[in-house]
Scaffold this motif. Structure first.
Motif, short mmCIF file in Angstrom:
data_model
loop_
_atom_site.label_atom_id
_atom_site.label_comp_id
_atom_site.label_asym_id
_atom_site.label_seq_id
_atom_site.Cartn_x
_atom_site.Cartn_y
_atom_site.Cartn_z
N PHE A 123 4.53 27.26 28.96
CA PHE A 123 3.93 27.27 27.63
C PHE A 123 2.43 27.49 27.70
O PHE A 123 1.82 28.02 26.75
N GLY A 124 1.81 27.07 28.80
CA GLY A 124 0.41 27.38 29.00
C GLY A 124 0.17 28.87 29.06
O GLY A 124 -0.76 29.40 28.45
N PHE A 125 1.03 29.59 29.79
CA PHE A 125 0.89 31.04 29.87
C PHE A 125 1.24 31.72 28.55
O PHE A 125 0.67 32.76 28.22
N VAL A 126 2.18 31.14 27.80
CA VAL A 126 2.44 31.64 26.45
C VAL A 126 1.17 31.55 25.61
O VAL A 126 0.78 32.49 24.90
N GLY A 127 0.49 30.39 25.72
CA GLY A 127 -0.77 30.22 25.00
C GLY A 127 -1.83 31.21 25.45
O GLY A 127 -2.61 31.73 24.63
N ILE A 128 -1.86 31.49 26.76
CA ILE A 128 -2.83 32.46 27.28
C ILE A 128 -2.58 33.84 26.68
O ILE A 128 -3.51 34.52 26.22
N VAL A 129 -1.31 34.26 26.68
CA VAL A 129 -0.98 35.58 26.15
C VAL A 129 -1.38 35.68 24.68
O VAL A 129 -2.01 36.65 24.25
N MET A 130 -1.03 34.66 23.90
CA MET A 130 -1.36 34.69 22.48
C MET A 130 -2.86 34.65 22.26
O MET A 130 -3.40 35.34 21.39
N ALA A 131 -3.55 33.82 23.05
CA ALA A 131 -5.00 33.65 22.86
C ALA A 131 -5.78 34.88 23.31
O ALA A 131 -6.88 35.12 22.81
N VAL A 132 -5.25 35.65 24.25
CA VAL A 132 -5.93 36.86 24.70
C VAL A 132 -5.56 38.06 23.83
O VAL A 132 -6.41 38.86 23.46
N ALA A 133 -4.28 38.16 23.49
CA ALA A 133 -3.80 39.34 22.78
C ALA A 133 -4.41 39.46 21.39
O ALA A 133 -4.79 40.56 20.96
N MET A 134 -4.51 38.35 20.66
CA MET A 134 -5.03 38.43 19.30
C MET A 134 -6.49 38.89 19.24
O MET A 134 -6.82 39.86 18.54
N PRO A 135 -7.41 38.25 19.98
CA PRO A 135 -8.79 38.76 19.94
C PRO A 135 -8.92 40.15 20.55
O PRO A 135 -9.79 40.92 20.15
N LEU A 136 -8.05 40.47 21.53
CA LEU A 136 -8.06 41.82 22.08
C LEU A 136 -7.74 42.84 21.00
O LEU A 136 -8.39 43.89 20.88
N GLY A 137 -6.74 42.51 20.18
CA GLY A 137 -6.43 43.39 19.06
C GLY A 137 -7.57 43.46 18.06
O GLY A 137 -7.88 44.53 17.51
N MET A 138 -8.23 42.30 17.83
CA MET A 138 -9.35 42.28 16.88
C MET A 138 -10.55 43.07 17.40
O MET A 138 -11.31 43.63 16.61
N VAL A 139 -10.74 43.10 18.72
CA VAL A 139 -11.84 43.90 19.28
C VAL A 139 -11.66 45.37 18.91
O VAL A 139 -12.64 46.10 18.71
N VAL A 140 -10.40 45.79 18.79
CA VAL A 140 -10.12 47.17 18.38
C VAL A 140 -10.15 47.31 16.87
O VAL A 140 -10.87 48.14 16.30
N PHE A 141 -9.35 46.46 16.18
CA PHE A 141 -9.18 46.62 14.74
C PHE A 141 -10.39 46.15 13.94
O PHE A 141 -10.68 46.70 12.87
#
Length: 470
Positions: free
Chosen positions: A385-403
């Motif tokens: 679940f820690g890695f699930v949190g990592i994926v969610m926490a990285v993916a969302m701002p990564l998408g925001m850096v683009v969008f």
């Protein structure tokens, strides 16, 4: 979407009382007192979550209305999520090594303390954006500890056969709070903003409420008796070895690996663009500052009503449905609704589609969490679940850096439509590639075994292997 597999051979003459006897035996095997523990734990988390939601809505509304900038929203997303990704690397290991109850209490206390400090600073006249970003970072870091501990603690105190329903009920409770929170946040923020002429001091009352709800949540959790997890592996293993073991486990676990990839896809292509919907609302359907606050509250309420209804449906009518089927269908629905948001002709259609987005969320999140809880060993759940949190926490701002920056140079509507189309393509590949098919088959088998039918589970795996071999 159910798997149409032939039932294993049975004795037609077997008495029907056998099933009742099996159910009675399973019920008797449930640990005594598990339900009061779950109720007390979820109650504490709900109260604490309510205060956190007030802060989340108010802060993002303040930034949206005050700056109306995609770059500012991107920075808010980065500071609000990336620290969680960094801390989750260790938070998952801690959740597997230490008492999860105390980790949750410590994280909640740190989050409340940072919010209190910001409130006092704003009373003193300090309201620079970097102060808000700094507190968002502290709250995000606390979530990196709290989130894997909470996700791993639920199956620790809940019998496996009740997990889907408890997760569904928990989702409905959280959605009810998400329904109440924007209404309360909107009322308090609108009143406080009028009193303080729209300055950042309008946030102070909401910050104080968050501190109080955190104290209540910690108090309720303190009454829940939770022991440290009994580890099957050597208890003297170091932190780094535990972390490496978690990485290896995920790398070799087909379903967990596949689900993490799918989480990343959804958070980059759906959650990140959806974070721009408040900005789109203010830009595309402007109504003046006071009415903008009301519209932002209505937007969140529509989303929350949908989530609450979706959680109820999952906990009742869909509790026995194929977990994997629900995840795949929900992922594709997200793509449809993203396109719908981008093509909304007026604010009411916009609100209606946001309601449908909320309705779809539990059909993705609840079966995902339940499958992980069913398939991952208890002593490794914290790290997973820690890695699930990592994926969610990285993916969302990564998408925001683009969008986010793109939202300042092109219509947000176009970004939402493009994100929806990309969601179809990428989810389709995740489902139809051979590795995806193997992961889906393994997840279905594991879910069947968890429900107490190992024969059917073995049949699913065997048939999946034959299909891949062909």
């Amino acid at each position: 979407m159910n798997t149409d597999q032939p039932d294993p051979p049975t004795d037609d003459a077997a008495p029907s009382d056998a099933a009742d006897a099996a159910d009675a035996t399973t019920a008797a095997a449930d640990p005594p007192g598990w339900l009061p523990k779950v109720v007390l734990f979820l109650s504490g988390q709900t109260v604490s979550l309510f205060g956190s939601m007030l802060v989340q809505y108010a802060v993002f509304w303040y930034l949206t209305i005050t700056y109306q900038s995609g770059v500012i929203m991107t920075l808010a997303a980065i500071f609000g999520f990336l620290p969680q990704a960094v801390v989750s690397v260790f938070g998952g290991v801690w959740a597997d090594r230490h008492n999860r109850k105390y980790l949750i209490i410590g994280a909640d206390a740190a989050i409340a303390a940072s919010t209190l400090v910001l409130a006092l600073l704003m009373i003193g006249g300090f309201d620079a954006p970097w102060l808000i970003f700094a507190v968002l970072a502290v709250r995000s870091a606390g979530a990196g500890i709290q989130t894997p501990a909470v996700a791993a603690l639920i199956p620790q105190i809940t019998p496996t056969r009740h997990l889907m329903r408890i997760n569904g009920i928990n989702g409905s409770i959280q959605s009810a709070m998400a329904l109440l929170a924007p209404a309360v946040a909107g009322a308090i923020y609108a009143w406080s903003s009028a009193v303080n002429d729209g300055s950042s001091a309008a946030l102070v009352p909401i910050f104080f409420i968050d501190v109080v709800t955190a104290v209540i949540g910690i108090g309720l959790l303190s009454f829940v008796s939770v022991s440290a997890v009994r580890r099957a592996q050597d208890a003297q293993t170091g932190y780094f070895a535990d972390l490496v073991d978690g990485v290896r486990y995920i790398a070799h676990h087909e379903f967990v690996r596949w689900l993490l990839v799918l989480f990343a896809i959804i958070f980059v292509l759906t959650v990140a663009p959806s974070n721009l919907t408040p900005l789109m609302l203010v830009r595309s359907f402007p109504a003046g500052e006071a009415q903008d606050v009301v519209n932002l509250a209505v937007l969140e309420i529509a989303f929350s009503v949908g989530m609450m209804l979706g959680g109820i449906l999952i906990a009742t009518f869909f509790a026995a449905r194929s977990r994997v089927g629900l995840i795949i269908v929900a992922s594709l629905v997200f793509g449809v609704l993203s396109i719908g948001l981008g093509l909304s002709p007026n604010v009411w259609v916009f609100f209606a589609i946001m309601f449908l987005v909320g309705l779809a969320v539990p059909f993705f999140s609840t079966p995902s969490m339940t499958l992980l809880q069913e398939t991952v060993e208890p002593e490794r759940q914290g790290r997973v679940f820690g890695f699930v949190g990592i994926v969610m926490a990285v993916a969302m701002p990564l998408g925001m850096v683009v969008f986010g920056p793109l939202a300042d140079v092109m219509p947000i509507e176009l970004l939402l439509v493009a994100a929806g189309i990309l969601t179809f393509v990428v989810v389709g590949l995740a489902v139809w590639l051979p590795s995806g098919r193997r992961a889906i088959a393994a997840a279905r088998a594991a879910s069947t075994v968890a429900k107490g039918d190992p024969v059917a589970g073995a049949a699913v795996v065997e048939q999946a292997m034959h299909r891949d071999a062909d």
